[in-house]
Every structure is written in structure tokens, then in C-alpha cells.
Design a protein around this motif. Structure first.
Motif, PDB file in Angstrom:
ATOM      1  N   ARG A 175       3.964   3.123 -14.035  1.00  0.00           N
ATOM      2  CA  ARG A 175       2.962   2.739 -13.102  1.00  0.00           C
ATOM      3  C   ARG A 175       2.658   0.993 -13.531  1.00  0.00           C
ATOM      4  O   ARG A 175       2.463   0.530 -12.465  1.00  0.00           O
ATOM      5  CB  ARG A 175       1.671   3.511 -13.813  1.00  0.00           C
ATOM      6  CG  ARG A 175       1.439   4.670 -13.433  1.00  0.00           C
ATOM      7  CD  ARG A 175       0.163   5.436 -14.325  1.00  0.00           C
ATOM      8  NE  ARG A 175       0.587   5.928 -15.200  1.00  0.00           N
ATOM      9  CZ  ARG A 175      -0.185   6.466 -16.300  1.00  0.00           C
ATOM     10  NH1 ARG A 175      -1.618   6.114 -16.335  1.00  0.00           N
ATOM     11  NH2 ARG A 175       0.271   7.215 -17.329  1.00  0.00           N
ATOM     12  N   SER A 186      -6.449   4.978  -7.445  1.00  0.00           N
ATOM     13  CA  SER A 186      -5.745   3.938  -8.253  1.00  0.00           C
ATOM     14  C   SER A 186      -4.624   4.472  -9.095  1.00  0.00           C
ATOM     15  O   SER A 186      -4.442   5.363  -9.568  1.00  0.00           O
ATOM     16  CB  SER A 186      -6.538   3.199  -9.229  1.00  0.00           C
ATOM     17  OG  SER A 186      -6.588   3.634 -10.462  1.00  0.00           O
ATOM     18  N   ALA A 207       2.691  -1.587 -10.524  1.00  0.00           N
ATOM     19  CA  ALA A 207       1.838  -2.618 -10.123  1.00  0.00           C
ATOM     20  C   ALA A 207       2.233  -3.922 -10.360  1.00  0.00           C
ATOM     21  O   ALA A 207       1.875  -5.010  -9.548  1.00  0.00           O
ATOM     22  CB  ALA A 207       0.839  -2.400 -11.192  1.00  0.00           C
ATOM     23  N   GLU A 213      -3.349   3.453 -11.711  1.00  0.00           N
ATOM     24  CA  GLU A 213      -3.408   3.740 -13.190  1.00  0.00           C
ATOM     25  C   GLU A 213      -3.862   5.103 -13.448  1.00  0.00           C
ATOM     26  O   GLU A 213      -3.332   5.647 -14.369  1.00  0.00           O
ATOM     27  CB  GLU A 213      -4.375   2.796 -13.856  1.00  0.00           C
ATOM     28  CG  GLU A 213      -4.215   1.290 -13.746  1.00  0.00           C
ATOM     29  CD  GLU A 213      -4.684   0.759 -12.475  1.00  0.00           C
ATOM     30  OE1 GLU A 213      -6.126   0.374 -12.407  1.00  0.00           O
ATOM     31  OE2 GLU A 213      -4.050   0.663 -11.582  1.00  0.00           O
ATOM     32  N   GLU A 214      -4.642   5.766 -12.485  1.00  0.00           N
ATOM     33  CA  GLU A 214      -4.660   7.143 -12.745  1.00  0.00           C
ATOM     34  C   GLU A 214      -3.870   8.407 -12.463  1.00  0.00           C
ATOM     35  O   GLU A 214      -4.189   9.560 -12.677  1.00  0.00           O
ATOM     36  CB  GLU A 214      -5.966   7.528 -11.783  1.00  0.00           C
ATOM     37  CG  GLU A 214      -7.346   6.523 -12.490  1.00  0.00           C
ATOM     38  CD  GLU A 214      -8.564   6.652 -11.587  1.00  0.00           C
ATOM     39  OE1 GLU A 214      -8.903   7.886 -11.124  1.00  0.00           O
ATOM     40  OE2 GLU A 214      -8.898   5.576 -11.077  1.00  0.00           O
ATOM     41  N   SER A 247       0.826  -1.246   0.034  1.00  0.00           N
ATOM     42  CA  SER A 247      -0.064  -0.028  -0.110  1.00  0.00           C
ATOM     43  C   SER A 247       0.820   1.359   0.037  1.00  0.00           C
ATOM     44  O   SER A 247       1.701   1.296   0.939  1.00  0.00           O
ATOM     45  CB  SER A 247      -0.946   0.129   1.342  1.00  0.00           C
ATOM     46  OG  SER A 247      -1.557  -0.976   1.272  1.00  0.00           O
ATOM     47  N   ALA A 272       0.112  -0.757  -4.956  1.00  0.00           N
ATOM     48  CA  ALA A 272      -1.158  -0.147  -5.259  1.00  0.00           C
ATOM     49  C   ALA A 272      -1.414   1.041  -4.423  1.00  0.00           C
ATOM     50  O   ALA A 272      -0.795   1.329  -3.061  1.00  0.00           O
ATOM     51  CB  ALA A 272      -2.186  -1.102  -4.960  1.00  0.00           C
TER      52      ALA A 272
END
Ligand code: SAH
Ligand code: SF4
Length: 393
Positions: free
Chosen positions: A81, A69, A85, A71-72, A32, A90
Motif C-alpha cells: 500500500r 482509500s 501510494a 490504506e484501507e 486512479s 490512489a
């Protein structure tokens, strides 16, 4: 010691994580990013051969844009990214899994971390009255049209070990501490749900949900730093409430960034206090007040004495007079927040009558002690003070 499977946001090599992994928990909740400090994120980005400004970009995305998230995070190259991942990283922000809405507009949330365990957080539009007298009254008139005013009540632990006799959270005992990410995550999740615009909207934070913040001091103060430094929330609009954990009060006094302090006094003398708050055996009222006097107060800042009125126990006018004497003898400026006791199952106290509450408040005011009455919020959904407990998964 955290129970097996507990959600721990930071995945830097901290002791609990190592212990947890060696417990045979082969699939932790993930790596995290949410809840990591700037220094910790800088170290993570270093693992990906990235400069320190990547940590700043990530904090900006997480706390200012409230992106949930990876990805954003468009400030990061797509390849980065993807690489992160693939390594299991994340954002993993705590999320609201259930909402209860009161007739008075209050909302109570169950907020879950990675392990699905939930904590309770409360959103109170227009505040609860307890923030009055904080020196910010004039600001109300300056609130721009279309802006919101609200108070978010944040939990610091699942359950509580302090065992105050009138409090429902006490019935749970201490289940576990929350991490800094779980504490700050409650706030960010709620701000996002309410579409709060920090800077425009006037948001107060009170660390008055489940738990005793000063028995989880490190994570609590790390969350405060994230909320102030990264989410740009004002420390002067945050209040931490303690049952009177003296070492915690003294640590707070040395913090460069800190909320205001509220002390759950709840009694005008040690005898009554000990009967309703057994912690008084460890620290007497005088010890607590002297510790609180160490805080270097900001202009117009006062220390709050919270006082839960229990019918027939501490709500007499002679109790009010004793409380006046305590307030007057305190070495620092204080104000009193009165809270009429909120009932809960299995707790054998009675609510004070509205007349008694009014008379008590008037007595304090007449004797020169600023006294405010906290409106009970969300009683119908069990969101009011001391009612958080029942829906813990
Ligand atoms: N543990 C911290 C903060 C959480 S409790 C503390 O005790 O200060 C927040 C406030 O709710 C405290 O002032 C506490 O005295 C009060 N409280 C607890 N149970 C209550 C109840 N049933 N009705 C009204 N207030 C309550
Ligand atoms: Fe814990 Fe505060 Fe409840 Fe006391 S009043 S049991 S310290 S949450």
C-alpha cells in the motif's frame, strides 16, 4: 478530445492521457485505480511485481466492500500500500459533493471526479414506475422485509450533443464524455451513501441521466462490465436509453453482458420526430426499430419505447393509434413507457393534461400494447427526466 484538466480515471498509457500530459498538465489528478478493468489492474499490479490475484483483491475491495482509500485495503501488505501510494496511486473514487433532497424522497447528487467537474446522478426510492412490465413484477412480492427498492439514474456525458428540443440537458451542448470510472463511480458512490446491500436490496440502474450513452459507447459499456462483473449488479435490472443511435444499438446487440434497451421514440412518425428530435434526419424510426430487433432478447425481455408526451404535439389519440401500429409491426416484443413532459426554463412546450395522459395510456392498453406511466420524481429539485443540467460546475 477531452478539455484540458478533464478527469480521466485510467492512467494506463491511453491516448487521451498522453495527449493531456503533453498539454503541459504537469500535475494530473493522480493515478486512479477506480475504473480500471481487471486486465488493466493486473498490469498495474505487475509493475509492483505482484501476482494477478492482487487485482482481484483490489476489485473486491473497491466494488464489493466499496472501500475508497488504498490504506484501507487490508488484504494488501502494508508495504505494498505504501509503495503504491508513493508512486502516486490512489483509488480516487468519484465522490458526492452536493445532495438535493426532494419531498418525495428522491435525491439528486452532484458527483465530482478528480478535477472537480460534476455530473448528476439521481436516487429514486421505490423506482419510478418505468421498471414495471420488465418481467420482474413477481419479484416485488419476494422482497424481504427490511430491504430497499430503488432506481439509480446514471449520467454518461456532461451535457449532450443530440439537441432534442424538449430536453434541458441539450441546452448545455456536449461538454465532455465521462470515463468508465466516472460512470461506474456514480453508482458505487450512491450505493455507499444509501448503504445498499447488493443481493438483498433490489436496485435498478437506468442510464438515462445526462448524455447519450451510445455516443460514448466504449466507456459506457466498460462501466457496465465493472458494475456487473465486479459489483455483482444484475444486468437484467439495468436499462440503457438511447435517442436512436443505430450503430450503438447494433453494438449492444453483440454484447455478451448488456442492459435492457429503451428507445426514446417520443413520436409516432418521422415528421413529428424530426421536429422534436433532429437526429431523426440521420436515422428514421424504421432504421432504429430494425436495429433494436437485432438484440437477442432474454426470456420475458421487451424493448421499451419511451414516449415523452408534449401537450398538443404528440399526445392526441390519433397519435396513440399510430404508436399502436408501430408497436404491432415491430419485429420484437415491445412495451411503452409514457413520460409526461417535465418543464424547464427556456423550453417552449406545454405539459399534457392528466386527462390526456390517462386517455393516451388507456388507448394503448385497450389496443393490446403494454403501456406504463413513469411517475415524475424530484421535480422540485430538478431531478426529473430531462431536467438535469442547471448545477453543472
Ligand atoms: N440521451 C438518452 C438518455 C437520457 S434522456 C435518451 O435520450 O434516451 C432520458 C429520457 O428522458 C429520454 O427518454 C428523453 O426522451 C426523456 N426526456 C428528456 N427531456 C425530458 C423532459 N423535459 N421531460 C420528460 N422527459 C424527458
Ligand atoms: Fe441528449 Fe437524451 Fe436529452 Fe436528447 S433527450 S438531448 S439524447 S439527453
Amino acid at each position: 478530445m477531452l478539455p484540458k484538466g478533464a478527469w480521466v480515471a485510467p492512467t494506463m498509457p491511453r491516448r487521451e492521457n498522453l495527449v493531456r500530459l503533453s498539454d503541459g498538465d504537469a500535475k494530473p489528478a493522480g493515478r486512479s485505480l477506480f475504473g480500471l478493468s481487471r486486465e488493466q489492474l493486473t498490469a498495474v499490479m505487475g509493475q509492483f511485481r505482484q501476482p494477478a490475484y492482487r487485482a482481484r483483491q483490489l476489485l473486491q475491495a473497491i466494488f464489493q466492500q466499496r472501500i475508497a482509500s488504498l490504506e484501507e485495503v487490508v488484504t494488501f501488505p502494508r508495504s505494498l500500500r505504501k509503495e503504491m501510494a508513493e508512486e502516486g496511486w490512489a483509488i480516487a473514487r468519484p465522490r458526492i459533493v452536493e445532495t438535493f433532497r426532494s419531498v418525495d424522497g428522491t435525491e439528486r447528487y452532484l458527483v465530482a471526479g478528480g478535477d472537480g467537474q460534476t455530473v448528476e446522478t439521481v436516487w429514486m426510492p421505490e423506482g419510478d414506475g418505468g421498471e414495471q412490465g420488465d418481467g420482474g413484477g413477481h419479484e416485488a412480492a419476494m422482497v424481504r422485509a427490511g430491504s430497499q427498492r430503488a432506481t439509480v439514474c446514471v449520467s454518461s456525458q456532461v451535457g449532450c450533443a443530440v439537441n432534442c428540443q424538449f430536453c434541458l440537458t441539450a441546452k448545455l451542448g456536449l461538454q465532455r464524455n465521462l470515463s468508465a470510472g466516472e460512470i461506474a463511480g456514480q453508482v458505487i458512490a450512491v450505493l455507499e451513501r444509501q448503504k445498499v446491500e447488493v443481493g438483498r436490496d433490489r436496485i435498478n440502474l437506468v442510464f438515462m441521466g445526462m448524455g447519450e450513452p451510445f455516443l460514448n459507447y466504449g466507456e459506457f459499456i466498460a462501466a457496465v462490465r465493472l458494475l456487473v462483473n465486479e459489483a455483482s449488479l444484475a444486468e437484467s435490472r439495468m436499462t440503457v436509453s438511447t435517442s436512436g443511435i443505430v450503430p450503438g444499438i447494433l453494438r449492444l446487440a453483440g454484447e455478451p453482458v448488456r442492459p435492457r434497451l429503451a428507445i426514446s421514440l417520443n413520436a409516432p412518425n418521422d415528421a413529428i420526430r424530426e421536429a422534436i428530435m433532429p437526429i431523426t434526419r440521420k436515422w428514421k424510426i424504421e432504421d432504429v426499430i430494425l436495429a433494436a430487433a437485432q438484440l437477442p432478447l432474454r426470456p420475458r425481455e421487451r424493448v421499451t419505447f419511451e414516449y415523452v408526451l408534449l401537450g398538443g404535439v404528440n399526445d392526441g389519440l390519433h397519435h396513440a393509434d399510430e404508436l399502436v401500429a408501430l408497436a404491432r409491426s415491430a419485429p420484437m416484443p415491445v412495451k411503452v413507457n409514457l413520460i409526461a413532459w417535465n418543464p424547464g426554463p427556456g423550453i417552449a412546450y406545454t405539459m399534457p393534461t392528466p386527462e390526456q395522459v390517462a386517455a393516451f395510456q388507456q388507448r394503448l392498453i385497450a389496443r393490446g400494447v403494454p403501456a406504463f406511466l413513469r411517475r415524475p420524481r424530484g421535480r422540485d429539485i430538478y431531478a426529473a427526466c430531462g431536467q438535469l443540467k442547471r448545477t453543472v460546475a
